[in-house]
Design a protein around this motif. Structure first.
Motif, PDB file in Angstrom:
ATOM      1  N   ARG A 290       0.824  -1.207   0.000  1.00 25.93           N
ATOM      2  CA  ARG A 290       0.000   0.000   0.000  1.00 25.93           C
ATOM      3  C   ARG A 290       0.859   1.258   0.000  1.00 25.93           C
ATOM      4  NH1 ARG A 290      -3.655   2.250  -2.447  1.00 25.93           N
ATOM      5  NH2 ARG A 290      -4.872   3.815  -1.301  1.00 25.93           N
ATOM      6  N   ARG A 291       1.984   1.212   0.713  1.00 21.73           N
ATOM      7  CA  ARG A 291       2.895   2.364   0.724  1.00 21.73           C
ATOM      8  C   ARG A 291       3.410   2.664  -0.689  1.00 21.73           C
ATOM      9  NH1 ARG A 291       8.323   3.476   0.769  1.00 21.73           N
ATOM     10  NH2 ARG A 291       8.848   1.258   0.547  1.00 21.73           N
ATOM     11  N   LEU A 292       3.736   1.610  -1.413  1.00 17.05           N
ATOM     12  CA  LEU A 292       4.256   1.788  -2.775  1.00 17.05           C
ATOM     13  C   LEU A 292       3.174   2.293  -3.728  1.00 17.05           C
ATOM     14  CD1 LEU A 292       6.463  -1.432  -3.025  1.00 17.05           C
ATOM     15  CD2 LEU A 292       7.246   0.911  -2.640  1.00 17.05           C
ATOM     16  N   THR A 293       1.974   1.750  -3.603  1.00 15.21           N
ATOM     17  CA  THR A 293       0.905   2.156  -4.520  1.00 15.21           C
ATOM     18  C   THR A 293       0.472   3.598  -4.286  1.00 15.21           C
ATOM     19  OG1 THR A 293      -0.773   1.226  -3.035  1.00 15.21           O
ATOM     20  CG2 THR A 293       0.032  -0.187  -4.831  1.00 15.21           C
ATOM     21  N   ARG A 294       0.702   4.132  -3.095  1.00 18.26           N
ATOM     22  CA  ARG A 294       0.383   5.531  -2.852  1.00 18.26           C
ATOM     23  C   ARG A 294       1.300   6.464  -3.649  1.00 18.26           C
ATOM     24  NH1 ARG A 294      -0.245   4.041   2.877  1.00 18.26           N
ATOM     25  NH2 ARG A 294      -2.471   4.070   3.401  1.00 18.26           N
ATOM     26  N   THR A 295       2.485   5.983  -3.995  1.00 23.19           N
ATOM     27  CA  THR A 295       3.448   6.800  -4.752  1.00 23.19           C
ATOM     28  C   THR A 295       3.411   6.500  -6.241  1.00 23.19           C
ATOM     29  OG1 THR A 295       4.911   6.851  -2.827  1.00 23.19           O
ATOM     30  CG2 THR A 295       5.893   7.438  -4.941  1.00 23.19           C
ATOM     31  N   LEU A 296       3.172   5.244  -6.579  1.00 26.29           N
ATOM     32  CA  LEU A 296       3.193   4.831  -7.974  1.00 26.29           C
ATOM     33  C   LEU A 296       1.831   5.045  -8.636  1.00 26.29           C
ATOM     34  CD1 LEU A 296       5.140   1.484  -7.528  1.00 26.29           C
ATOM     35  CD2 LEU A 296       6.027   3.525  -8.678  1.00 26.29           C
ATOM     36  N   ALA A 297       1.835   5.619  -9.824  1.00 28.59           N
ATOM     37  CA  ALA A 297       0.616   5.755 -10.622  1.00 28.59           C
ATOM     38  C   ALA A 297       0.876   5.101 -11.973  1.00 28.59           C
ATOM     39  CB  ALA A 297       0.245   7.231 -10.801  1.00 28.59           C
ATOM     40  N   PHE A 298       0.210   3.969 -12.213  1.00 28.20           N
ATOM     41  CA  PHE A 298       0.428   3.215 -13.442  1.00 28.20           C
ATOM     42  C   PHE A 298      -0.443   3.782 -14.562  1.00 28.20           C
ATOM     43  CE2 PHE A 298       2.149  -1.071 -11.726  1.00 28.20           C
ATOM     44  CZ  PHE A 298       3.066  -0.382 -10.941  1.00 28.20           C
ATOM     45  N   HIS A 299       0.163   3.996 -15.747  1.00 22.49           N
ATOM     46  CA  HIS A 299      -0.546   4.465 -16.939  1.00 22.49           C
ATOM     47  C   HIS A 299      -0.279   3.462 -18.063  1.00 22.49           C
ATOM     48  CE1 HIS A 299      -1.469   8.600 -15.417  1.00 22.49           C
ATOM     49  NE2 HIS A 299      -0.456   8.295 -14.617  1.00 22.49           N
ATOM     50  N   ALA A 300      -1.235   2.578 -18.283  1.00 22.04           N
ATOM     51  CA  ALA A 300      -1.040   1.516 -19.264  1.00 22.04           C
ATOM     52  C   ALA A 300      -1.346   2.000 -20.671  1.00 22.04           C
ATOM     53  CB  ALA A 300      -1.920   0.313 -18.920  1.00 22.04           C
ATOM     54  N   THR A 301      -0.500   1.622 -21.619  1.00 23.57           N
ATOM     55  CA  THR A 301      -0.796   1.909 -23.020  1.00 23.57           C
ATOM     56  C   THR A 301      -1.961   1.034 -23.471  1.00 23.57           C
ATOM     57  OG1 THR A 301       0.791   0.237 -23.768  1.00 23.57           O
ATOM     58  CG2 THR A 301       1.606   2.489 -23.508  1.00 23.57           C
ATOM     59  N   PRO A 302      -2.678   1.425 -24.532  1.00 18.27           N
ATOM     60  CA  PRO A 302      -3.800   0.606 -24.995  1.00 18.27           C
ATOM     61  C   PRO A 302      -3.328  -0.714 -25.600  1.00 18.27           C
ATOM     62  CG  PRO A 302      -3.453   2.472 -26.456  1.00 18.27           C
ATOM     63  CD  PRO A 302      -2.543   2.670 -25.298  1.00 18.27           C
ATOM     64  N   LYS A 303      -4.235  -1.653 -25.692  1.00 21.13           N
ATOM     65  CA  LYS A 303      -3.934  -2.919 -26.349  1.00 21.13           C
ATOM     66  C   LYS A 303      -3.576  -2.647 -27.806  1.00 21.13           C
ATOM     67  CE  LYS A 303      -5.877  -7.533 -27.040  1.00 21.13           C
ATOM     68  NZ  LYS A 303      -7.082  -8.394 -26.890  1.00 21.13           N
ATOM     69  N   HIS A 304      -2.532  -3.288 -28.284  1.00 25.11           N
ATOM     70  CA  HIS A 304      -1.967  -3.049 -29.617  1.00 25.11           C
ATOM     71  C   HIS A 304      -1.440  -1.626 -29.755  1.00 25.11           C
ATOM     72  CE1 HIS A 304      -3.237  -6.905 -31.046  1.00 25.11           C
ATOM     73  NE2 HIS A 304      -4.509  -6.648 -30.854  1.00 25.11           N
ATOM     74  N   GLY A 305      -1.129  -0.996 -28.633  1.00 24.39           N
ATOM     75  CA  GLY A 305      -0.602   0.367 -28.671  1.00 24.39           C
ATOM     76  C   GLY A 305       0.707   0.494 -27.930  1.00 24.39           C
ATOM     77  N   SER A 306       1.515  -0.573 -27.902  1.00 25.84           N
ATOM     78  CA  SER A 306       2.782  -0.525 -27.176  1.00 25.84           C
ATOM     79  C   SER A 306       3.757   0.468 -27.797  1.00 25.84           C
ATOM     80  CB  SER A 306       3.420  -1.917 -27.122  1.00 25.84           C
ATOM     81  OG  SER A 306       3.644  -2.423 -28.422  1.00 25.84           O
ATOM     82  N   TRP A 307       3.503   0.887 -29.068  1.00 25.11           N
ATOM     83  CA  TRP A 307       4.364   1.897 -29.691  1.00 25.11           C
ATOM     84  C   TRP A 307       4.290   3.230 -28.957  1.00 25.11           C
ATOM     85  CZ3 TRP A 307       1.495   6.054 -31.454  1.00 25.11           C
ATOM     86  CH2 TRP A 307       0.122   5.828 -31.674  1.00 25.11           C
TER      87      TRP A 307
END
Length: 370
Positions: A290-307
């Protein structure tokens, strides 16, 4: 003394005006222009040799034009004559069929169309009696068709989910650097370990390095790559395999070692099952996760959008500059990528990302108005 002309060119005023009008036209065959000038200069009394030197042609060409004028008249001397040659092997209908055939699926049991297959098919359809591979090649080349080539492309659906994830990442890239809220990109890549059977022979003057084609597979390892695009910092961590724990420990390192003063770390990563905050809870006690997730904000690219992940660019550079060779074990890979990452970071090699949300809305505009 110049040779006397066998055919004297005498132009009427109408013929002279006709030739001068031809020279004024913009879209006239160059050979016709040269013939018109030969006739005009000949009518002014110039010699064959002087005309040839001025117009950069052979003196025999000048004599031929004068002869044609004397025997056949002005139009015959200037205009193009029909050129001899065989009739084209394919007229418009067989050629159109050939193009359509080359664009269609190949016959059962064949991976692609070949020149011979295409020629045989037209003969089977009785469109021609015979057809050579070279004729097929010329038709395909004229229409920029290459059945032997195949381009690999990731064909995704530009859905609403794709669009919002894309714009989310692009808006992050558009922000200026903020040490309190850094934006980093993360990705992982497998790498095959390969050992030489015979030691390579070093390069010598006039001879390149020689590498034996025999090799031994030594398994695989995994590369975890983190890039801070705006500052030019990057780090590559070599692991035995790609696991959720490896990803979690890299995220922990980001928070505690790389950006300990950051209030929030925005992480751009691919949309994989190992790239979620859940891996932190699978690796660490709940309080630590929980301590780590309070600092980390994940922003995932779309599917088939790894470019959209800038780490893709860095992985490509890493492969070309460092890993395009045989490395037999994880330690060799680790030493190589550590040296590469340190050198790139020291010169602050940044990524100049130019694709913005405005560009995306223009490029994919037809998908925004469905």
């Amino acid at each position: 003394m110049p040779r006397p002309k066998a055919y004297v060119v005498t132009l009427t005023e109408k013929e002279r005006l006709s030739l001068r009008d031809l020279l004024k036209k913009g879209e006239v065959n160059a050979r016709m222009v040269t013939r018109a000038r030969i006739l005009l200069l000949s009518a002014e009394g110039a010699t064959d040799q002087s005309i040839a030197e001025v117009l950069k042609v052979n003196p025999q060409t000048v004599r031929n034009i004068r002869k044609r004028f004397g025997e056949e008249g002005l139009e015959a001397a200037v205009q193009e004559r029909p050129r001899p040659g065989a009739q084209p092997k394919l007229d418009s209908t067989p050629e159109a069929f050939l193009i359509a055939l080359a664009c269609s699926a190949p016959p059962e049991g064949r991976e692609r169309w070949t020149m011979q297959l295409l020629a045989d098919r037209l003969v089977e359809r009785k469109m021609v009696e015979s057809l050579s591979d070279e004729t097929v090649r010329r038709v395909l080349n004229k229409n920029n068709l290459k059945p032997w080539q195949k381009q690999q492309w990731c064909i995704g659906q530009i859905t609403a989910d794709f669009r919002w994830r894309m714009e989310d990442v692009l808006d992050l890239y558009a922000e200026p650097d903020d040490p309190r809220r850094p934006v980093v990109c993360f990705d992982d890549r497998p790498y095959q370990l390969v050992a030489d059977v015979q030691a390579p022979l070093p390069m010598e003057p006039g001879r390149p390095q020689r590498v034996d084609d025999a090799y031994e597979r030594q398994g695989c390892c995994n590369l975890l790559l983190i890039v801070h695009p705006l500052t030019g910092w990057r780090d590559v961590h070599v692991t035995e395999r790609r696991t959720k724990e490896d990803v979690a420990r890299q995220m922990n390192r980001l928070v505690d070692a790389v950006f300990p003063e950051a209030e929030e770390i925005r992480v751009v990563l691919d949309n994989l099952n190992t790239h979620t905050p859940a891996v932190l809870y699978q690796t660490f006690p709940p309080e630590e996760a929980r301590r780590l997730t309070r600092t980390l904000a994940f922003h995932a690219t779309p599917k088939h959008g790894s470019w959209l992940n800038m780490t893709e660019i860095e992985c490509s550079i890493l492969a070309r500059q460092c890993l395009d060779r045989r490395l037999p074990d994880r330690e060799s890979v680790r030493r190589a990528v550590d040296a590469w990452a340190q050198a790139r970071s020291e010169v602050r090699a940044t990524v100049q990302w130019r694709f913005t949300t405005a560009n995306a809305r223009l490029t994919f505009r037809r998908f925004y108005h469905q």
